[in-house]
Design a protein around this motif. Sequence first.
Motif, PDB file in Angstrom:
ATOM      1  N   UNK A  22      -3.780  -6.127   5.470  1.00 39.20           N
ATOM      2  CA  UNK A  22      -3.933  -7.349   4.893  1.00 39.20           C
ATOM      3  C   UNK A  22      -5.526  -7.617   4.667  1.00 39.20           C
ATOM      4  N   UNK A  23      -6.345  -7.036   5.751  1.00 44.59           N
ATOM      5  CA  UNK A  23      -7.584  -7.202   5.677  1.00 44.59           C
ATOM      6  C   UNK A  23      -8.328  -6.604   4.490  1.00 44.59           C
ATOM      7  N   UNK A  24      -7.780  -5.346   4.230  1.00 44.23           N
ATOM      8  CA  UNK A  24      -8.136  -4.875   2.828  1.00 44.23           C
ATOM      9  C   UNK A  24      -7.907  -5.484   1.943  1.00 44.23           C
ATOM     10  N   UNK A  25      -6.779  -5.873   1.828  1.00 41.14           N
ATOM     11  CA  UNK A  25      -6.352  -6.793   0.634  1.00 41.14           C
ATOM     12  C   UNK A  25      -7.200  -7.984   0.150  1.00 41.14           C
ATOM     13  N   UNK A  26      -7.323  -8.680   1.317  1.00 39.13           N
ATOM     14  CA  UNK A  26      -8.032  -9.817   1.309  1.00 39.13           C
ATOM     15  C   UNK A  26      -9.481  -9.668   0.825  1.00 39.13           C
ATOM     16  N   UNK A  27     -10.231  -8.722   1.478  1.00 42.91           N
ATOM     17  CA  UNK A  27     -11.539  -8.354   1.096  1.00 42.91           C
ATOM     18  C   UNK A  27     -11.616  -7.500  -0.357  1.00 42.91           C
ATOM     19  N   UNK A  29     -12.645  -1.408   0.701  1.00 43.03           N
ATOM     20  CA  UNK A  29     -12.187  -0.362   1.448  1.00 43.03           C
ATOM     21  C   UNK A  29     -12.615  -0.910   3.044  1.00 43.03           C
ATOM     22  N   UNK A  30     -11.973  -0.468   4.236  1.00 45.35           N
ATOM     23  CA  UNK A  30     -12.076  -0.782   5.322  1.00 45.35           C
ATOM     24  C   UNK A  30     -12.205   0.568   6.014  1.00 45.35           C
ATOM     25  N   UNK A  31     -13.390   0.828   6.735  1.00 46.25           N
ATOM     26  CA  UNK A  31     -13.388   2.267   7.616  1.00 46.25           C
ATOM     27  C   UNK A  31     -13.541   1.886   9.120  1.00 46.25           C
ATOM     28  N   UNK A  32     -12.638   2.590   9.824  1.00 47.13           N
ATOM     29  CA  UNK A  32     -12.586   2.288  10.859  1.00 47.13           C
ATOM     30  C   UNK A  32     -12.767   3.630  11.795  1.00 47.13           C
ATOM     31  N   UNK A  33     -14.141   4.069  12.297  1.00 46.58           N
ATOM     32  CA  UNK A  33     -14.400   5.411  12.784  1.00 46.58           C
ATOM     33  C   UNK A  33     -13.781   5.665  14.098  1.00 46.58           C
ATOM     34  N   UNK A  34     -13.208   4.689  14.793  1.00 43.67           N
ATOM     35  CA  UNK A  34     -12.608   4.936  16.135  1.00 43.67           C
ATOM     36  C   UNK A  34     -11.320   3.882  16.231  1.00 43.67           C
ATOM     37  N   UNK A  35     -10.265   4.314  16.179  1.00 41.44           N
ATOM     38  CA  UNK A  35      -9.072   3.506  16.092  1.00 41.44           C
ATOM     39  C   UNK A  35      -8.825   3.047  17.639  1.00 41.44           C
ATOM     40  N   UNK A  69      -9.399   5.892  10.595  1.00 38.32           N
ATOM     41  CA  UNK A  69      -8.385   5.180   9.568  1.00 38.32           C
ATOM     42  C   UNK A  69      -9.319   4.786   8.267  1.00 38.32           C
ATOM     43  N   UNK A  70      -8.867   5.111   7.272  1.00 36.80           N
ATOM     44  CA  UNK A  70      -9.641   4.622   6.073  1.00 36.80           C
ATOM     45  C   UNK A  70      -8.501   3.915   5.193  1.00 36.80           C
ATOM     46  N   UNK A  71      -8.761   2.599   4.903  1.00 39.04           N
ATOM     47  CA  UNK A  71      -7.880   1.681   4.322  1.00 39.04           C
ATOM     48  C   UNK A  71      -8.434   1.288   2.981  1.00 39.04           C
ATOM     49  N   UNK A  72      -7.884   1.509   1.966  1.00 38.82           N
ATOM     50  CA  UNK A  72      -8.292   1.365   0.637  1.00 38.82           C
ATOM     51  C   UNK A  72      -7.488   0.272  -0.255  1.00 38.82           C
ATOM     52  N   UNK A 102      -3.195  -3.805  -6.728  1.00 37.37           N
ATOM     53  CA  UNK A 102      -1.671  -3.290  -6.975  1.00 37.37           C
ATOM     54  C   UNK A 102      -0.984  -3.122  -5.515  1.00 37.37           C
ATOM     55  N   UNK A 103      -2.086  -2.714  -4.495  1.00 34.89           N
ATOM     56  CA  UNK A 103      -1.376  -2.175  -3.287  1.00 34.89           C
ATOM     57  C   UNK A 103      -2.878  -1.867  -2.293  1.00 34.89           C
ATOM     58  N   UNK A 104      -2.308  -1.345  -1.365  1.00 41.38           N
ATOM     59  CA  UNK A 104      -3.151  -0.675  -0.198  1.00 41.38           C
ATOM     60  C   UNK A 104      -2.615   0.639   0.156  1.00 41.38           C
ATOM     61  N   UNK A 105      -3.724   1.659   0.137  1.00 47.60           N
ATOM     62  CA  UNK A 105      -3.249   2.919   0.865  1.00 47.60           C
ATOM     63  C   UNK A 105      -4.058   3.076   2.065  1.00 47.60           C
ATOM     64  N   UNK A 106      -3.630   3.458   3.138  1.00 51.18           N
ATOM     65  CA  UNK A 106      -4.039   3.861   4.501  1.00 51.18           C
ATOM     66  C   UNK A 106      -4.096   5.171   5.094  1.00 51.18           C
ATOM     67  N   UNK A 107      -5.068   5.771   5.176  1.00 48.40           N
ATOM     68  CA  UNK A 107      -4.930   7.258   5.600  1.00 48.40           C
ATOM     69  C   UNK A 107      -5.437   7.387   7.116  1.00 48.40           C
ATOM     70  N   UNK A 108      -4.983   7.989   7.904  1.00 48.91           N
ATOM     71  CA  UNK A 108      -5.212   8.200   9.224  1.00 48.91           C
ATOM     72  C   UNK A 108      -5.530   9.786   9.670  1.00 48.91           C
TER      73      UNK A 108
END
Length: 672
Positions: free
Chosen positions: A218-223, A226-232, A253-256, A265-271
Motif C-alpha cells: 500500500x505504501x508503494x502504491x500511494x507513493x 519503489x520502496x527498498x528495504x535493506x533489512x526486513x 525487500x524491493x517493492x515496485x 496497474x499493481x504492485x510487485x514485491x520481491x524478497x
Amino acid sequence: MHDEFAEILENVPIPTFVIDKNHIVKYWNRACEEFTGMKKEEIIGTSDHWRVFFSKPMPLLADVVLDGVEEFYRRRKVKKRRIRKVDENTYELELYLPHVKKWVYFRAALLRGAGGITGAIETMEDITERKRMEDEIKRLSELYRLVGEAVSKSESIEELATNLIQNLMKALNFDMGEILIYHDGMLKAITQVGFNEEFGERSAKIQKVSQNSKSTAVVTALKMEPLYIPDMKVSRYTEHFHDLCIKCDLNEMYSVPLISGGELQGVMQLIVKSGKSFTEMDRRLIDTISEHMAAGIAKIRACEERLEERKKYRGLFESSMDAVVLTDVSGKIVEVNRAAEELFGYTKEELTGKDMSELYADPSDEEALMECLSTHGFTKNFEVRYLTRNKDVISCLESSTILRDENGEPAGCYKVIKDITERKMMEDNLRKLNKLLQISSDINQLIVHEKNEKALLRKACKSFEEFEDYLSVWAGIVKNNKVQLAGVTGKLNRGLLKNYLEMCLPCVEEVLKTGKARVVKWGDKICINCPMKEKHRFMQTLVMPILYEGKIRGILSFNSPIPKIFGAEEMSILLDLMEDLGFALKAIEVEKERKAALKQLRENIKQFEYLADRLRNPLAIVRGYLDLRNEVSSEVILEEVETQITRIHKLLDELRKMERRTFRLKELLNGK
C-alpha cells in the motif's frame, strides 16, 4: 625514436607505452601515468610493465604481439582465443583484470624500422563502465524477453502474474515474490511464489489503499515509487511482522509500483533471504522492466493495445518540434499538438473546430495546396503563408497527407507544418543587402564620373528606383541650412515635395539640427505637424544627412511601406554611402572653387598689366617736368611731382591688394 615522436606521444590523451624488441619500456606517456598510477620513472628502462595489472609476471598484449600471437597460444595451450587480429601489424584484446578490478581494452601494433621490427606500441582504455552497461543491457534485454514471453502466452491476469514472477526468478534469483493488482482503490494479491504456508497466511490477500495502512504494498502504491528495504528484520515498514522476518530469515525487500500510462496497474514485491541482496543494478533493471510488466497487465485487461497505441501516437504527436494539425474531411480542425498552439498563438480549445481556411494569409496558397493534395494525395514541403492570432504573417513548409477510412474514402488530413519565417527573413534580408551593396557600388561609379552635385544626387535617387522595399527616395542639397530638392523617385510628386520642403518637414529639420539620421514610424509624435501626413502614409521613413568633415552637405530620404524595415546591416551600408556622397559633394565644391580661383587669377593678371600701364603715365609726367626744370619754376615742378607721387602710391596700394588676393587664390589652388 625521434624527439618529435616522443613529444607527440607524450601529449596523446590515450594511455600509450612503447617497448623495444627486448621488451624494455622506452616510452610511458602522461596519460599512461594517470591511467595506471605508475610514474614513467618507475617503468622506463625496465620490463616490469606487467606490475600495473597483474600480481605476477604476465605478458601484456604488446609483448604477445612482439613474440607472435600464435607462438603465445602454442606455449600457453590456450583454448579460448580472445586476441583479435585487426591487420597484419595490429591486434586488440578486451580483458577483465581482477588485480585492479577493471575491464581494459588493449590495442597493440608492431613498430618497424629500416632493419625490421624494432618494438611494439600499446594503447589502453578503461571499458569497465561500457561493459557494465553492456551487461545491464543484456540482462534488461533478457528481462524484456521473459516479460514478453509471459505476456504472449498468458490469457488471464492470474496466469500473467504467475508467469511474470516465475520468469523473473530465472533472471534475478530472488526467493519470494508476489504481484498485487490494483482496482477501485484495492490491491489484490493474485500470485505468490516461494511463500511458505505461515508467511502466506499472514500476508493479506486483499488490501485497501489508504493512508492508515502499514502494508509495504500500500505504501508503494500511494507513493507511486519503489520502496527498498535493506533489512526486513529491523525496518519500520515491516515492524508488524518482524517476528516472521526473523523466523523465515528474510533479508531484503524491493517493492515496485507497476505503472502504465501514468496509471497504477499493481504492485510487485520481491524478497531475498540472508546471504543475498538486491544490487543497485538489480533494482534499476526491475524499475525499468516494471513499466513493461504493467503494460502487459493492462493488455490482458483488454485495454493495453488501445492505451499503448494512443500513448505512442500522443508521444510522437506532442513531442514533435513542428506543428501537427489533424482536420476532418470538411477542413475543420479536430486535433493539434502543443507546437501548433505556439505557432498560431491559439489554445488547443480555440483551434479545435476552427476552419483551416481561416488560418491562411493568402487564399491562393490554400487553393494551390488543395490542388496538389487532390492530384497526388499528399504534399511535401509545400510553401504557404499563415496568419497568427496577432495577425502576423508567417512563412511555413507544409507536408500533408489525406487520411482515408476503411472504404478508402477521404476522412481528413494530417498536416505537419514547419515555421521557416526566420529563415525566409534571413534569405530576404541577404538578398536586400546584396541589392543595396550593388546600388552602393553603382553610386560610387557615379561619384567617379559625375561633377555636378545636383545631377549626382538625382542619379543616386534613380539608382534606388528598382529597390522594392523603398516606395520613394528623394535627395536634396543643403545650402544655408535650407534643402534644395535635387532628385526624387517613386510615389512622390516632385512639385509637392518641393512645397513640403519649403513648408519645413519636422523630420528633416531635426536631422539638419542634430546631424544624425532619423527613423520615423507612422504615427510617431513628430508626424503630428507634418504637411505630408494626409497624402503620404509611409510605415517608416529614414532621413539621413550627407555629411563630410562635420558639415551637412545634403539630405537623402527613404520611404518604405514595410514596418521595421531599416535593420542594423542596412543602416551600416547606407551610412557608408552617405559618407561617400559627402566626400563627393565636397570634392565637387572644391573643384568649383578651384575653377573660380583660376578665373579670378587670370583676371588679376590682366589687372596687373593695366595697373603697370597706369604707373607709366605719372612717371612720364614727372620725367617731363624734370626735363622742363630750366623753363618752369621749381615750385611748380615740385607740386606736380608730389601730385604724381600720390597717384603712384594709390596705384601701388591697389597692386598690394591684388597681390594679397592673388596669394590667397594661390593657397586655395594648392589646397591649403
